[in-house]
Design an enzyme around this catalytic site. Structure first.
Site, PDB file in Angstrom:
ATOM      1  N   ASP A  36      33.625   8.504 -46.720  1.00 47.91           N
ATOM      2  CA  ASP A  36      33.564   8.093 -48.102  1.00 47.91           C
ATOM      3  C   ASP A  36      34.987   7.695 -48.512  1.00 47.91           C
ATOM      4  O   ASP A  36      35.946   7.914 -47.753  1.00 47.91           O
ATOM      5  CB  ASP A  36      33.034   9.254 -48.949  1.00 47.91           C
ATOM      6  N   ASP A  38      36.320   7.454 -52.473  1.00 42.89           N
ATOM      7  CA  ASP A  38      36.774   8.171 -53.670  1.00 42.89           C
ATOM      8  C   ASP A  38      36.526   9.671 -53.524  1.00 42.89           C
ATOM      9  O   ASP A  38      35.388  10.108 -53.326  1.00 42.89           O
ATOM     10  CB  ASP A  38      36.042   7.639 -54.899  1.00 42.89           C
ATOM     11  N   ASP A 196      32.941  14.302 -50.286  1.00 42.64           N
ATOM     12  CA  ASP A 196      33.347  15.268 -51.303  1.00 42.64           C
ATOM     13  C   ASP A 196      32.257  15.543 -52.324  1.00 42.64           C
ATOM     14  O   ASP A 196      32.384  16.477 -53.117  1.00 42.64           O
ATOM     15  CB  ASP A 196      34.578  14.749 -52.057  1.00 42.64           C
TER      16      ASP A 196
END
Length: 271
Positions: A36, A38, A196
């Site tokens: 990922d 961000d 995250d």
């Protein structure tokens, strides 16, 4: 025996016990790594929050704080389509999101360890021209590529963004596409996802991957509860320690972690 002598004998043992790592390191052999962006490579939390606040300024029914708290990991288009559908025009949304690094990016920073880990994977010697790293982000190409530019990172050849998929996270499509484009789509290939957010953890598992969760946007216990197979504070804990051309895998060495699942532990070496 006098008290001084007893202390002098035990003190080295006490010192060893105190400095011993809480968890033994983990070593796992994998074929590919998917990232990922961000919250995983770049800490864009403040810019994203500032973007939603700016978007909400003239929309009294749009709660920027609620969106930030609950929709992290979603595509911006999907958020707007659900909570402000009258603005859900793809070109408009792409323009909005692409402006985020330009307007609000001064507060963005690296997730510690991300640059070293990504560069190591990009430059790993494997004896062929295939990369073992891909990006699968809910961000648009414009925004994600600008984050890479801000960090001084080269983009992987497989760089999947919001425009490339029909269904965004938590659907597994971005990560299924990533592992297939790298050539590791078969079920017996071990692929790890770095994420995250809850939506990304679910997408990684749906794509048949192991998920290493980063406690950047959310705290470690929450990332664990979301189902991440391992949880680390940041990517300084993760190193690439070797490539094996015989089985086409590389080693990931995880020094410090908050949690490891039995599922991941079953394929790990421990020391």
């Amino acid at each position: 025996m006098c008290a001084y002598s007893l202390i002098s004998i035990l003190s080295p043992l006490i010192s060893i016990r105190i400095t011993r790592p809480a968890n033994p390191p983990l070593v796992l052999n994998v074929h590919a790594a998917l990232f990922d962006v961000d919250g995983t490579i770049v800490d864009s939390s403040q810019p994203i929050f500032d973007f939603w606040k700016d978007f909400a300024k003239d929309k009294p029914d749009f709660d920027a704080q609620y969106i930030y708290d609950t929709c992290h990991g979603w595509r911006t288009f999907d958020v707007i389509a659900k909570y402000a559908p009258q603005f859900a025009d793809p070109d408009y949304v792409n323009q909005l999101e692409g402006s985020v690094p330009d307007k609000f990016g001064s507060s963005a920073k690296e997730i510690p360890g991300a640059i070293d880990l990504v560069n190591t994977l990009l430059n790993m010697e494997t004896g062929d021209d295939k990369q073992r790293i891909a990006v699968g982000t809910s961000g648009t190409y414009d925004m994600a590529s600008k984050w890479f530019n801000i960090l001084g990172l080269t983009r992987p050849e497989v760089f999947i963004t919001a425009e490339d998929v029909t269904n965004g996270k938590p659907d597994p499509e971005p990560y299924l596409m990533g592992r297939n484009m790298l050539g590791y789509g078969d079920a017996d290939k071990k692929v790890v996802v770095f994420e995250d957010a809850p939506a990304g953890v679910k997408a990684g598992h749906g794509a048949g991957c192991f998920v290493v969760g980063i406690a950047s946007t959310f705290d470690a216990d929450f990332v664990k509860e979301c189902g991440a197979d391992a949880v680390v504070k940041d990517l300084r804990s993760v190193k690439v320690t070797g490539y094996n051309p015989v089985d086409d895998t590389f080693q990931l060495h995880i020094d410090e972690y908050h949690h490891v699942s039995d599922r991941l532990l079953s394929i790990c070496k421990q020391f």
